[in-house]
Design an enzyme around this catalytic site. Structure first.
Site, mmCIF file in Angstrom:
data_model
loop_
_atom_site.group_PDB
_atom_site.id
_atom_site.type_symbol
_atom_site.label_atom_id
_atom_site.label_comp_id
_atom_site.label_asym_id
_atom_site.label_seq_id
_atom_site.Cartn_x
_atom_site.Cartn_y
_atom_site.Cartn_z
ATOM 1 N NE ARG A 55 -29.134 -19.216 6.367
ATOM 2 C CZ ARG A 55 -28.325 -19.161 6.731
ATOM 3 N NH1 ARG A 55 -27.629 -20.816 6.886
ATOM 4 N NH2 ARG A 55 -27.966 -18.662 5.464
ATOM 5 C CB CYS A 89 -28.911 -14.394 8.428
ATOM 6 S SG CYS A 89 -30.345 -15.162 7.275
ATOM 7 C CB THR A 91 -33.760 -16.199 6.070
ATOM 8 O OG1 THR A 91 -33.963 -15.924 4.557
ATOM 9 C CG2 THR A 91 -35.098 -17.167 5.299
ATOM 10 C CB THR A 133 -34.644 -15.300 0.160
ATOM 11 O OG1 THR A 133 -35.363 -15.023 1.191
ATOM 12 C CG2 THR A 133 -32.675 -15.124 0.460
ATOM 13 C CE LYS A 175 -26.414 -16.131 0.890
ATOM 14 N NZ LYS A 175 -25.960 -16.327 2.641
ATOM 15 C CB CYS A 205 -31.706 -10.599 1.565
ATOM 16 S SG CYS A 205 -29.821 -12.352 1.183
#
Length: 247
Positions: A55, A89, A91, A133, A175, A205
């Site tokens: 994204r 999520c 984003t 982010t 991640k 995030c």
């Protein structure tokens, strides 16, 4: 399955963005549910497809749009009979409006849920730090959304160097499975915001609350994942209660 025959309270989770964040959301969904038996828990169908294009990269113009893959995953959930869809999520919510239009099914907006909890934590005019982010921050996802709700929160954003040295590397560490590194970097980023006067830090995030929480943050955190989970539970409980009443 026709829209009329959809199971009441069946929640669809459009996940995989990323996989660990999806699992964190499901755990918080369980924790938020007032259940004493299996049957009292929220019925859930989850589509966790990590191959949805990145994204943040798409927002920066450096990658394919995630929207077609998000629509495809959302349609799978609809075909499975869900009555509402959520996306753990932040984003991904940059594509919320076209996604909802394409799927034509109710959705809970994660940012709305988080903003409600921020206002409850620091007041409508409080000072709140935002960890997210670079795409979420640059897009104004939170700042623009609060304007629609008529709020006037005072936002404190990470500096450019903190974004480059702490926030984005911290998110990437989570991640990639390096949780200790992610915790170290993101707790430093939270401390920097607290040092500039933030009364609370919004974890904007869904990778961040995997490693950052009220135990290792210098100021209270508002976990957007948890905000979404609690509203999802409330929706499902109400929907199933309405069905029992109607029966």
């Amino acid at each position: 399955m026709s829209r009329a025959s959809r199971a009441p309270g069946l929640l669809g989770v459009l996940g995989g963005m990323g996989p660990l964040a999806t699992i964190d959301f499901l755990q918080k969904l369980l924790a938020a549910t007032p259940a004493e038996t299996d049957q009292e828990h929220v019925p859930v169908v989850t589509a966790s497809v990590p191959q949805i294009p990145d994204r943040a990269a798409a927002f920066r113009g450096g990658g394919a749009s995630p929207l077609p893959a998000m629509i495809e995953c959302g349609q799978r959930l609809i075909d499975a009979g869900v009555s509402l869809i959520v996306m753990p999520c932040n984003t991904a919510h940059l594509w919320y409006e076209p996604l909802q239009e394409a799927l034509a099914i109710p959705m809970i907006h994660l940012v709305d849920a988080a903003l409600d909890d921020v206002a409850a934590s620091v007041g409508s005019n409080g000072r709140v730090g935002l960890l997210a982010t670079d795409a979420t921050i640059a897009s104004g996802l939170y700042l623009n959304r609060q304007s629609k709700a008529g709020r006037s929160l005072q936002w404190l954003l990470p500096t450019g160097s903190d974004m480059a040295d702490l926030v984005m590397p911290g998110i990437h560490a989570v991640k990639s499975g390096h949780r200790s590194l992610g915790e170290r970097l993101l707790s430093k980023a939270a401390a920097a915001l607290a040092g500039r006067g933030a009364q609370a830090v919004l974890l904007g995030c869904t990778e961040i609350p995997v490693v950052l929480n009220n135990r290792n943050s210098p100021v209270p955190v508002v976990d957007a994942t948890d905000s979404l989970a609690r509203r999802s539970v409330a929706w499902s409980v109400d929907a199933r209660a309405d069905r029992r009443t109607a029966a």
